[in-house]
Every structure is written in C-alpha cells, then in structure tokens.
Design a protein around this motif. Structure first.
Motif, PDB file in Angstrom:
ATOM      1  N   THR A 215      -5.262  -3.724 -18.924  1.00 24.97           N
ATOM      2  CA  THR A 215      -5.060  -5.124 -19.310  1.00 24.97           C
ATOM      3  C   THR A 215      -4.277  -5.849 -18.228  1.00 24.97           C
ATOM      4  O   THR A 215      -3.523  -5.240 -17.461  1.00 24.97           O
ATOM      5  CB  THR A 215      -4.289  -5.226 -20.634  1.00 24.97           C
ATOM      6  OG1 THR A 215      -3.027  -4.550 -20.503  1.00 24.97           O
ATOM      7  CG2 THR A 215      -5.081  -4.599 -21.774  1.00 24.97           C
ATOM      8  N   ALA A 216      -4.464  -7.145 -18.181  1.00 24.34           N
ATOM      9  CA  ALA A 216      -3.710  -7.965 -17.241  1.00 24.34           C
ATOM     10  C   ALA A 216      -2.237  -7.973 -17.625  1.00 24.34           C
ATOM     11  O   ALA A 216      -1.911  -7.985 -18.809  1.00 24.34           O
ATOM     12  CB  ALA A 216      -4.264  -9.390 -17.237  1.00 24.34           C
ATOM     13  N   PRO A 217      -1.328  -7.932 -16.647  1.00 26.91           N
ATOM     14  CA  PRO A 217       0.096  -7.992 -16.985  1.00 26.91           C
ATOM     15  C   PRO A 217       0.470  -9.315 -17.620  1.00 26.91           C
ATOM     16  O   PRO A 217      -0.194 -10.336 -17.399  1.00 26.91           O
ATOM     17  CB  PRO A 217       0.784  -7.813 -15.618  1.00 26.91           C
ATOM     18  CG  PRO A 217      -0.240  -8.215 -14.615  1.00 26.91           C
ATOM     19  CD  PRO A 217      -1.563  -7.854 -15.198  1.00 26.91           C
ATOM     20  N   SER A 218       1.529  -9.303 -18.399  1.00 25.78           N
ATOM     21  CA  SER A 218       1.992 -10.529 -19.058  1.00 25.78           C
ATOM     22  C   SER A 218       2.388 -11.572 -18.018  1.00 25.78           C
ATOM     23  O   SER A 218       3.002 -11.245 -16.997  1.00 25.78           O
ATOM     24  CB  SER A 218       3.182 -10.224 -19.968  1.00 25.78           C
ATOM     25  OG  SER A 218       2.831  -9.280 -20.949  1.00 25.78           O
TER      26      SER A 218
ATOM     27  N   ALA B  19       4.894  -5.261  -6.081  1.00 23.35           N
ATOM     28  CA  ALA B  19       5.246  -3.973  -6.680  1.00 23.35           C
ATOM     29  C   ALA B  19       4.149  -3.563  -7.648  1.00 23.35           C
ATOM     30  O   ALA B  19       3.570  -4.410  -8.337  1.00 23.35           O
ATOM     31  CB  ALA B  19       6.579  -4.062  -7.418  1.00 23.35           C
ATOM     32  N   GLY B  20       3.868  -2.254  -7.688  1.00 23.39           N
ATOM     33  CA  GLY B  20       2.847  -1.788  -8.608  1.00 23.39           C
ATOM     34  C   GLY B  20       2.820  -0.281  -8.717  1.00 23.39           C
ATOM     35  O   GLY B  20       3.471   0.435  -7.947  1.00 23.39           O
ATOM     36  N   ASN B  21       2.067   0.191  -9.685  1.00 27.58           N
ATOM     37  CA  ASN B  21       1.975   1.617  -9.977  1.00 27.58           C
ATOM     38  C   ASN B  21       0.803   2.243  -9.234  1.00 27.58           C
ATOM     39  O   ASN B  21      -0.102   1.541  -8.764  1.00 27.58           O
ATOM     40  CB  ASN B  21       1.780   1.825 -11.483  1.00 27.58           C
ATOM     41  CG  ASN B  21       0.462   1.224 -11.966  1.00 27.58           C
ATOM     42  OD1 ASN B  21       0.170   0.053 -11.698  1.00 27.58           O
ATOM     43  ND2 ASN B  21      -0.337   2.005 -12.668  1.00 27.58           N
ATOM     44  N   ALA B  22       0.790   3.575  -9.135  1.00 31.68           N
ATOM     45  CA  ALA B  22      -0.324   4.348  -8.569  1.00 31.68           C
ATOM     46  C   ALA B  22      -0.757   3.817  -7.207  1.00 31.68           C
ATOM     47  O   ALA B  22      -1.936   3.572  -6.959  1.00 31.68           O
ATOM     48  CB  ALA B  22      -1.505   4.377  -9.544  1.00 31.68           C
ATOM     49  N   LEU B  23       0.219   3.632  -6.313  1.00 30.12           N
ATOM     50  CA  LEU B  23      -0.055   3.075  -4.993  1.00 30.12           C
ATOM     51  C   LEU B  23       0.247   4.069  -3.878  1.00 30.12           C
ATOM     52  O   LEU B  23       1.137   4.916  -4.006  1.00 30.12           O
ATOM     53  CB  LEU B  23       0.780   1.817  -4.758  1.00 30.12           C
ATOM     54  CG  LEU B  23       0.559   0.626  -5.687  1.00 30.12           C
ATOM     55  CD1 LEU B  23       1.552  -0.467  -5.366  1.00 30.12           C
ATOM     56  CD2 LEU B  23      -0.866   0.109  -5.580  1.00 30.12           C
ATOM     57  N   LEU B  24      -0.472   3.942  -2.781  1.00 31.53           N
ATOM     58  CA  LEU B  24      -0.142   4.535  -1.497  1.00 31.53           C
ATOM     59  C   LEU B  24       0.380   3.417  -0.596  1.00 31.53           C
ATOM     60  O   LEU B  24       0.171   2.230  -0.897  1.00 31.53           O
ATOM     61  CB  LEU B  24      -1.385   5.159  -0.861  1.00 31.53           C
ATOM     62  CG  LEU B  24      -1.996   6.376  -1.559  1.00 31.53           C
ATOM     63  CD1 LEU B  24      -3.293   6.772  -0.855  1.00 31.53           C
ATOM     64  CD2 LEU B  24      -1.011   7.548  -1.578  1.00 31.53           C
ATOM     65  N   PRO B  25       1.041   3.732   0.516  1.00 36.13           N
ATOM     66  CA  PRO B  25       1.440   2.665   1.434  1.00 36.13           C
ATOM     67  C   PRO B  25       0.269   1.778   1.842  1.00 36.13           C
ATOM     68  O   PRO B  25       0.407   0.565   1.944  1.00 36.13           O
ATOM     69  CB  PRO B  25       2.007   3.437   2.636  1.00 36.13           C
ATOM     70  CG  PRO B  25       2.523   4.702   2.054  1.00 36.13           C
ATOM     71  CD  PRO B  25       1.567   5.042   0.951  1.00 36.13           C
ATOM     72  N   GLU B  26      -0.892   2.371   2.042  1.00 37.12           N
ATOM     73  CA  GLU B  26      -2.066   1.611   2.464  1.00 37.12           C
ATOM     74  C   GLU B  26      -2.496   0.601   1.408  1.00 37.12           C
ATOM     75  O   GLU B  26      -2.802  -0.555   1.725  1.00 37.12           O
ATOM     76  CB  GLU B  26      -3.224   2.554   2.777  1.00 37.12           C
ATOM     77  CG  GLU B  26      -4.459   1.831   3.293  1.00 37.12           C
ATOM     78  CD  GLU B  26      -5.592   2.772   3.625  1.00 37.12           C
ATOM     79  OE1 GLU B  26      -6.552   2.327   4.274  1.00 37.12           O
ATOM     80  OE2 GLU B  26      -5.520   3.959   3.235  1.00 37.12           O
TER      81      GLU B  26
ATOM     82  N   ASN C 297       7.368  -7.572 -14.195  1.00 37.28           N
ATOM     83  CA  ASN C 297       6.423  -6.704 -14.893  1.00 37.28           C
ATOM     84  C   ASN C 297       7.179  -6.018 -16.025  1.00 37.28           C
ATOM     85  O   ASN C 297       8.257  -5.450 -15.796  1.00 37.28           O
ATOM     86  CB  ASN C 297       5.835  -5.669 -13.927  1.00 37.28           C
ATOM     87  CG  ASN C 297       4.722  -4.846 -14.540  1.00 37.28           C
ATOM     88  OD1 ASN C 297       4.827  -4.348 -15.656  1.00 37.28           O
ATOM     89  ND2 ASN C 297       3.638  -4.676 -13.802  1.00 37.28           N
ATOM     90  N   THR C 298       6.646  -6.060 -17.227  1.00 35.67           N
ATOM     91  CA  THR C 298       7.358  -5.516 -18.387  1.00 35.67           C
ATOM     92  C   THR C 298       7.570  -4.008 -18.280  1.00 35.67           C
ATOM     93  O   THR C 298       8.416  -3.463 -18.997  1.00 35.67           O
ATOM     94  CB  THR C 298       6.586  -5.818 -19.689  1.00 35.67           C
ATOM     95  OG1 THR C 298       5.243  -5.329 -19.568  1.00 35.67           O
ATOM     96  CG2 THR C 298       6.548  -7.319 -19.947  1.00 35.67           C
ATOM     97  N   GLN C 299       6.830  -3.311 -17.400  1.00 31.38           N
ATOM     98  CA  GLN C 299       7.023  -1.876 -17.227  1.00 31.38           C
ATOM     99  C   GLN C 299       8.217  -1.543 -16.338  1.00 31.38           C
ATOM    100  O   GLN C 299       8.610  -0.377 -16.238  1.00 31.38           O
ATOM    101  CB  GLN C 299       5.758  -1.251 -16.621  1.00 31.38           C
ATOM    102  CG  GLN C 299       4.531  -1.348 -17.513  1.00 31.38           C
ATOM    103  CD  GLN C 299       3.323  -0.698 -16.873  1.00 31.38           C
ATOM    104  OE1 GLN C 299       3.415   0.373 -16.286  1.00 31.38           O
ATOM    105  NE2 GLN C 299       2.182  -1.351 -16.968  1.00 31.38           N
TER     106      GLN C 299
END
Length: 412
Positions: A93-96, A324-331, A374-376
């Motif tokens: 889902t899209a973030p709030s 900022a975000g989850n499940a990321l690599l530097p690339e 981000n609420t997370q």
C-alpha cells in the motif's frame, strides 16, 4: 600394586578431562550468545531492545562479528518478506500522506515572482503503480510575501522492480526558506578526540515555530571513523575521498568528496559544519558504480543486504532531498534519489531503528505537533528536544530579505 597404580592414574585422568570440558564450553558459549542476540533482534528488530542489544553485541564481539550476525538477520528477514509477497500475504500500500500544515497557496504578486522549487513527477519504475506514486505533495507554504511558494514537499517511489514492497519516502526542502544544522550526539559519533555534543536542538531553534524537521545522522565512529564538524568544532577529524555534506556560513549546501571537491577541505573557513559517511551515491548526476562495491559502504557483508537505508541529496537548484526506505541496497537508494532530482547524494544510516525523519509545527497556542515521514519509522521526535545519543541533522524555517522581481532562484 595394581590397585595402587590405578588409584594414582585416576586423578591424572580427571585432570586431563577438565580442560577438555572447558575447551568445549567456549564454543557453546559463543553459539549461545549469537543465538541470544539473533533472537533478540528477530523479536525486537525495530525496537529499542533490538537496537540496544545490537550495540552491546558490537562492543563485545567487534564490528566484524556483529556485522555477520546482522547480515544473517537481514537476509532471513528479507527472505521472509519475499515469501510473504510471493504467497500473497503481504499487501503493498502507499504510505500515509503527511498533512498540509498551512493554508492553500496564495497567488503570486504582480511584480515579484520567484519560481517555486521544481517538483516534477517521477517516472514510476514498477507496474501497476500505487496511488500517488511519483507525485510530490506540498506540505507547507513559505512565509510573508512568498506564501505562494512551498517550503517542503513529500513523495514516494519504488526503485527496485525485483522488490516491489521496497518503498522509499522522500522529503524535499527549498533552501531559500530553510537552513540545515548538524548536531553531535551525547555518545556518537565519538572518536579519538573524545568530543561529545549536546544531542539536542538549540533552544533558540525550539522556540516559536522555527523548527521544521529532523533527519537521522550517519554511521557510528566504529563503523568507518567518518568525520564531523559543527559550529566550528571538530568532533571527528575528516577522512580524504569520503562523501561529505557541508554547510557554508550563508546556508549553502555542498555534497562531494572531501579533498576532491574544491570547497571541501580544512582550509575553507567558510564551512560552518560538515558530516562524512561512506562514498558518494550520486556524483554529478551519475549513480556511482561504487554502489556495487561493498568495501565502500561500511562493510562488504552489509552492502549486500537489503535493509532500511537513508540518504541525502542536493538538486541542481541547491535544494535538499532526504530519502529513506526498506529493503534497499545502496544502488536502489541512489536510484530513488536520482529519480527525485538529486545530482549529488550520499548515504547516511542503514539501521532500521535509527533511520527516521520528523516534521514539526507549533501553533499560535504553543502546541507542538510532530509527524513522522513514514509511520514505520521508530522514535517520537521528542528525543531531539532533550539529549539524543546519536548525531542528527535538523532544519529551521528561514525568511529571506525581500528581493524585487526575479523569475529564477536567487544566488546566495
């Protein structure tokens, strides 16, 4: 005689067994310690207990062993998320959306018309597109005669088609109406100078409605010995050829490599503050090929892991972008910053607990409202008003002097 020899041999035999038991006990102790840490991280990975246990384990076992345990956890977590997605158990889902904090934009005056900071829509990289993906949302208008211009805006994008649940949330700040500050924490980044900061936002910047946002800082000293200077004081000495964000005395932002960019050196007395961290993500508009080189990012092991990551970028107009975000690599973090318009960018933290951003708004009654990007994200935002152990960035609202007719970004 036989019985006497037997009696004499038994103590010797027992003596030989004792070191054997101790020898086997040490590996079991190490294994149990690792299991304990892993369990704590698995159960409290994004919470205070998880962050504390990870730091304690790093102190005891050293950065290499800690990175290996952290890599195991991140790999397991990522595989679990992949499995959930493949089984249809993870709904993307899209973030709030962050709330608009001021009234709608006023029309521009007839004779004074500064252009708004560019906020072009980003081209989504994954189909089907989430509602609002790639579009910027204005959050707050500028003060006084500039009320027709936005101070900041938010957006989100998914930069990795192989991981559609990896969502990067972004903030962009018009630096004509805001100022960036760097604060050293009460414990970090630490370093050989044993210089520790207040870990808190200046009281003058907490007064009224001055405080605009807080953004997380970079790695701990133990994870790269990256430099920090603020308000003229060096907390950790600079390293050459390292990604650096710097603030000049008139508020201009610079991102580049220390000693490579002509303005980033210890002889430049116009630098008010700077913070280093790893290598550049984006260098003059191009995503750095070093994003695939583990040695450039605080450890080969963690570079290969999909985890929460954050970064800072500067646009061609000199505006600041936070991502900022989850499940990321530097690339993939670099791809998100590039899509948002960053021409220079660097990574900051990669710890799920410490990757965070907050926006602040105080009304006429003095009530302070704090919103997470981000609420997370962890934390409340209040910790930076007191004394936080980690270094961080914050932005304050700024009203420039009135300038007569111009349709471009004024030079500063």
């Amino acid at each position: 005689m036989h019985s006497s020899q037997t009696r004499n041999r038994r103590p010797a035999q027992k003596a030989r067994r004792r070191p054997s038991r101790k020898k086997h006990a040490l590996p079991w102790l190490i294994v149990c310690s690792i299991i304990t840490i892993v369990v704590l991280v698995l159960t409290q990975g994004n919470g205070t207990v998880g962050a504390w246990s990870a730091d304690e384990f790093r102190e005891i076992a050293g950065p290499v062993a800690a990175a290996q345990v952290e890599a195991w956890y991140l790999d397991l977590q990522n595989k679990f998320n992949q499995l959930q997605y493949q089984l249809g158990l993870q709904h993307i889902t899209a973030p709030s959306q962050l709330p608009l904090t001021m009234a709608k934009s006023a029309p521009p005056p007839a004779r004074v018309a500064w252009k708004a900071m560019p906020l072009p829509s980003m081209q989504p990289l994954i189909s089907p597109v989430l509602k609002g993906e790639g579009s910027w949302n204005m959050l707050e208008q500028a003060p006084g005669p500039y009320a027709y211009l936005p101070i900041d805006a938010s957006a989100f994008i998914r930069p990795d088609p192989h991981y559609p649940y990896a969502i990067v949330t972004l903030l962009q700040f018009d630096m004509r109406f805001s100022r960036l500050h760097i604060v050293a924490g009460t414990q970090e980044p630490g370093g050989p100078l044993h210089a520790y900061g207040t870990g808190s936002i200046a009281q003058a910047d907490q007064a009224g409605n001055t405080l605009l946002a807080v953004l997380n800082g970079g790695f701990k000293y133990a994870d790269g010995a990256y430099g920090l200077m603020t308000d003229g004081r060096v907390y950790v000495p600079p390293q050459p050829n390292v990604a650096t964000i710097a603030i000049t005395r008139n508020g201009k932002l610079i991102i580049g490599s220390w000693g490579v960019d002509p303005e980033l050196n210890s002889q430049n007395k116009n630098l008010l503050a700077w913070r280093q961290n790893a290598s550049l993500l984006i260098d003059h508009g191009a995503i750095n090929p070093l994003t695939r080189d583990g040695a450039a990012w605080g450890g080969t092991i963690l570079n290969k892991e999909y985890t929460w990551r954050s970064g800072l970028g500067i646009t061609a107009q000199g505006n600041l972008i936070y991502a900022a975000g989850n499940a990321l690599l530097p690339e993939t973090l670099g791809k998100a910053l590039s899509a948002a318009g960053a021409v220079m960018a660097m990574e900051t933290d990669i710890n799920p607990f410490w990757t965070r951003a907050f926006l602040y708004q105080r009304n006429n009654n003095g009530t302070l409202t704090i919103n997470k990007l981000n609420t997370q994200m962890q934390g409340t935002g209040n910790e930076y008003l007191q004394a936080d152990q980690r270094d961080f960035f914050y932005l304050t609202r700024y009203t420039p002097a009135t300038i007569t007719a111009t349709n471009r970004y004024p030079s500063r």
